[in-house]
Design an enzyme around this catalytic site. Structure first.
Site, short mmCIF file in Angstrom:
data_model
loop_
_atom_site.label_atom_id
_atom_site.label_comp_id
_atom_site.label_asym_id
_atom_site.label_seq_id
_atom_site.Cartn_x
_atom_site.Cartn_y
_atom_site.Cartn_z
N ARG A 120 10.39 6.27 -5.27
CA ARG A 120 10.00 4.93 -6.76
C ARG A 120 10.28 5.69 -8.39
O ARG A 120 10.16 6.76 -8.38
CB ARG A 120 8.69 5.28 -6.25
CG ARG A 120 8.35 3.98 -7.16
CD ARG A 120 8.08 2.50 -6.36
NE ARG A 120 7.57 1.69 -6.84
CZ ARG A 120 7.57 0.36 -7.55
NH1 ARG A 120 8.54 -0.21 -7.23
NH2 ARG A 120 6.95 -0.81 -7.39
N GLY B 136 11.55 -8.77 -1.49
CA GLY B 136 10.49 -10.16 -1.11
C GLY B 136 9.47 -10.45 -2.30
O GLY B 136 8.24 -11.11 -1.76
N ASP C 216 5.17 -3.71 -11.83
CA ASP C 216 4.28 -3.49 -11.23
C ASP C 216 3.02 -2.77 -11.04
O ASP C 216 2.43 -3.16 -9.91
CB ASP C 216 5.18 -2.80 -9.84
CG ASP C 216 6.06 -4.12 -9.10
OD1 ASP C 216 5.55 -5.07 -8.95
OD2 ASP C 216 6.81 -3.31 -8.41
N ASN D 56 13.15 -4.37 -9.21
CA ASN D 56 12.71 -5.50 -9.48
C ASN D 56 13.33 -7.12 -9.54
O ASN D 56 13.64 -7.23 -8.10
CB ASN D 56 11.61 -5.24 -10.37
CG ASN D 56 9.80 -5.55 -9.49
OD1 ASN D 56 10.33 -6.33 -9.00
ND2 ASN D 56 9.60 -5.79 -11.04
N THR E 222 15.79 -7.27 -4.74
CA THR E 222 14.82 -5.85 -3.64
C THR E 222 16.36 -6.21 -2.45
O THR E 222 16.92 -7.62 -2.31
CB THR E 222 13.33 -5.64 -3.21
OG1 THR E 222 12.96 -5.85 -4.63
CG2 THR E 222 13.28 -4.73 -2.79
N SER F 7 3.72 -0.37 -4.67
CA SER F 7 4.75 -1.09 -4.64
C SER F 7 4.72 -1.65 -2.72
O SER F 7 3.07 -1.36 -2.50
CB SER F 7 6.18 -0.64 -4.35
OG SER F 7 7.05 -0.97 -2.98
N SER F 8 5.17 -2.65 -2.85
CA SER F 8 4.78 -2.87 -1.40
C SER F 8 6.20 -3.20 -0.42
O SER F 8 5.62 -4.20 0.90
CB SER F 8 4.75 -5.30 -1.22
OG SER F 8 4.05 -5.36 -2.44
O1 DON Z 1 8.00 -2.70 -4.95
C1 DON Z 1 8.06 -3.85 -5.42
O2 DON Z 1 7.04 -4.39 -4.74
C2 DON Z 1 8.78 -4.80 -6.08
N1 DON Z 1 8.98 -4.45 -7.23
C3 DON Z 1 9.70 -5.20 -4.36
C4 DON Z 1 10.10 -6.43 -5.11
C5 DON Z 1 10.60 -7.56 -4.45
O3 DON Z 1 11.00 -7.44 -2.89
C6 DON Z 1 11.29 -8.78 -5.12
N2 DON Z 1 12.24 -9.15 -3.99
N3 DON Z 1 12.97 -9.72 -4.25
#
Ligand code: DON
Length: 572
Positions: free
Chosen positions: A101, A469, A420, A398, A378, A449-450
């Site tokens: 990350r 997502g 984030d 992102n 992503t 993060s997710s």
């Molecule tokens: O780390 C995260 O949770 C976000 N930066 C992820 C972003 C993301 O999945 C955008 N997607 N479609």
């Protein structure tokens, strides 16, 4: 030997004999004998396949796929970004998460995106160099090659180098996402030259060539991580970022490290679910939702996942897990994250007590917290080699095209992952997520993060899955796990209609076709507010059905990805 066995050793041996060997030891020696690769872009799938067929293992293929995606899916991930890799090593049975990350630069500060009145300036953490964290992907490539792969970076990065030099073709998805970010890309001379055509959307089929990125990949191949994080290229990156208004220092790059962490493991319907640890919220939230849902299913004496009661209970479990995410989760190197408590079945049993079978719980009636922004792009890929090593990786810059800034002379497109972090407790980001103290900005800290690369497995099945997502990643992976544990085919895991709740805003998001008219009415009568959104996510998954030794892989029909299963001797 025996006399040297410690007390703990005896207990472990007893548990082993009494409870049965862990599944991965029981399975030692078994292997799928074929390989599978599922990624969001056919060129990346081809790169993974090429490396596997050249004698590389799943980890080498992960290097090749990551680099090819950095070239061909510049809106999703890249050398300027970060991510999480969940690895399983067949010979030791070990699972590990590589945390690559991004980190906040050393000069970052808690209020850096607030104006003099303390009001958030949302654009600053999304567009431009100030939005960029210190990238983790180049270090992850080196780490994978050095500790887990069989081949040298010179070999595994080659397909991406060729692709960057010769170019990839503009697809409908590329045009859609360039269109979404056209203004910011046009404003930056580096991005404008590469990703646009004379400032306008390039035509379908036009070639996007990235010679500077090819040279950066070559340097990485030759010099490993130091070629990126130190020396001339690092100087160029810091210079470019600072000229574009950012705050990177050479020491930020030199100090970047990948961290190996233990994944979060939970149990559900006799399956082991292995997923991302903090600083991802994925594994913890997934465990909390699965545990709560399992308790409610027991209480109901069995539950059909797709019945109104099943959907209601799923929504209520999601609501509570996202509330806890907002309050407790952040970078474990900076804050104490109560992982054990949040993932324990007892905690979930407590949550289940407050869930009515007939009424939605308004989010406002739960103990208040204050959430972090997520972007709409992503990437995820899933790989298994013929020996039974496997990788689930979710990688990001992102927003589509990250911060929109490409550092001159490097081909490196900067992320905007700083978005984030929670910029101010209680202030929702553009995606409505809120965050608290645990996810406040600090120098060197990793934003919450997710991203949730996940394995789901028992004696019959090894499933490898994940999706992009933003805030909905976790609930899409949950949908994948529910489908997998019902024994459905991997094509159904990725295609399954999606349903999402994230505590705040207090609404259920569904894709068209997720609910029948009757189900919608019943859920609304329970008090749920339902919104239909366009299709979301881009899941890439594979399943090794051990019974019959069958390998299956699938790419989400919502995206442009490709999944292949092949014999190693088979020509591509
Ligand atoms: O780390 C995260 O949770 C976000 N930066 C992820 C972003 C993301 O999945 C955008 N997607 N479609």
């Amino acid at each position: 030997m025996m006399s040297r066995m410690t007390g703990m050793g005896w207990i472990a041996l007893f548990a082993f004999v009494a409870l049965g060997a862990p599944w991965h030891l029981a399975a030692a020696g078994e292997a799928p004998r074929q390989a599978a690769v599922a990624t969001a872009h056919p060129a990346a799938t081809a790169a993974g396949r090429e490396v596997l067929q050249a004698g590389g293992n799943a980890f080498d293929a992960a290097v090749a796929v990551t680099a090819a995606l950095a070239v061909a899916e510049p809106y999703s991930s890249g050398l300027g970004g970060g991510g999480f890799y969940l690895l399983h090593q067949a010979d030791s049975g070990r699972d590990v998460m590589l945390d690559a990350r991004e980190r906040a630069p050393g000069q970052a500060s808690r209020d850096m995106y607030l104006d003099d009145e303390g009001e958030p300036q949302p654009q600053l953490s999304v567009d431009g160099a100030l939005a960029a964290g210190i990238p983790g992907i180049p270090a992850a490539l080196d780490h994978l090659a050095d500790r887990y792969g069989r081949l040298a970076l010179g070999e595994t990065l080659q397909p991406a180098i060729t692709l960057a030099r010769e170019g990839f073709e503009v697809t409908p998805m590329y045009r859609r996402l360039v269109g979404f970010r056209q203004e910011v890309l046009a404003d930056d001379p580096g991005s404008r030259e590469i990703f646009l055509h004379a400032g306008a959307l390039p035509d379908l089929g036009q070639l996007i060539r990235q010679p500077d990125l090819a040279a950066t990949l070559e340097r990485l191949a030759l010099e490993g991580r130091d070629g990126f994080y130190q020396g001339e290229l690092a100087g160029r990156l810091v210079d470019g970022v600072r000229k574009a208004g950012g705050i990177w220092c050479r020491s930020d790059l030199a100090g970047y490290r990948v961290v190996e962490r233990d994944p979060v493991v939970s149990r559900f319907r006799g399956f082991e679910v292995v997923s991302a640890a903090p600083p991802s919220s994925g594994g913890v939230a997934l465990a909390e939702i699965l545990n709560t849902y399992a308790t409610l299913a027991r209480r109901a004496g069995g539950l059909d996942d797709l019945s109104v009661l099943g959907l209601h209970y799923r929504i209520e479990a999601m609501r509570r897990a996202y509330r806890d995410r907002a309050e407790y989760l952040g970078d474990p190197d900076y804050v104490d994250v109560p992982v054990e408590r949040l993932t324990s079945p007892d905690y979930a049993a407590g949550l289940a007590v407050g869930i009515s079978p007939s009424d939605a719980t308004p989010s406002a009636s739960l103990a208040p917290v204050i959430t972090a922004p997520e972007g709409p792009h992503t990437t995820h890929f899933s790989i298994m080699d013929a020996d039974g090593n496997y990788v689930a990786a979710t990688l990001s810059i992102n927003y589509p095209f990250g911060a929109g800034v490409t550092v001159p002379g490097t081909g490196v497109l900067l992320n905007d992952e700083m978005d984030d972090f929670s910029q101010k407790p209680g202030v929702p980001n553009v995606y409505g997520l809120i965050g608290a103290e645990a996810n406040a900005i600090a120098p060197g800290k990793r934003p919450l993060s997710s991203m949730s690369p996940t394995f789901v497995r028992n004696d019959e099945l090894v499933g490898v899955l994940g999706t992009p997502g933003g805030s909905r990643i976790i609930t899409m992976v949950l949908g994948g796990v529910l489908t997998a544990t019902r024994g459905e085919s991997v094509a159904d895991w990725v295609a399954e209609p999606r349903i999402h709740h994230q505590y705040l805003p207090d609404r259920v998001e569904v894709e068209p076709g997720t609910l029948s008219e009757d189900q919608r009415v019943e859920l609304e009568l329970m008090g749920h507010r339902i919104e239909t959104n366009d299709g979301f996510g881009n899941m890439q998954a594979l399943a090794w059905w051990r019974d019959g030794n069958r390998l299956e892989a699938a790419a989400d029909p919502r995206g442009e990805g490709e999944a292949v299963v092949f014999d190693l001797r088979q020509a591509p």
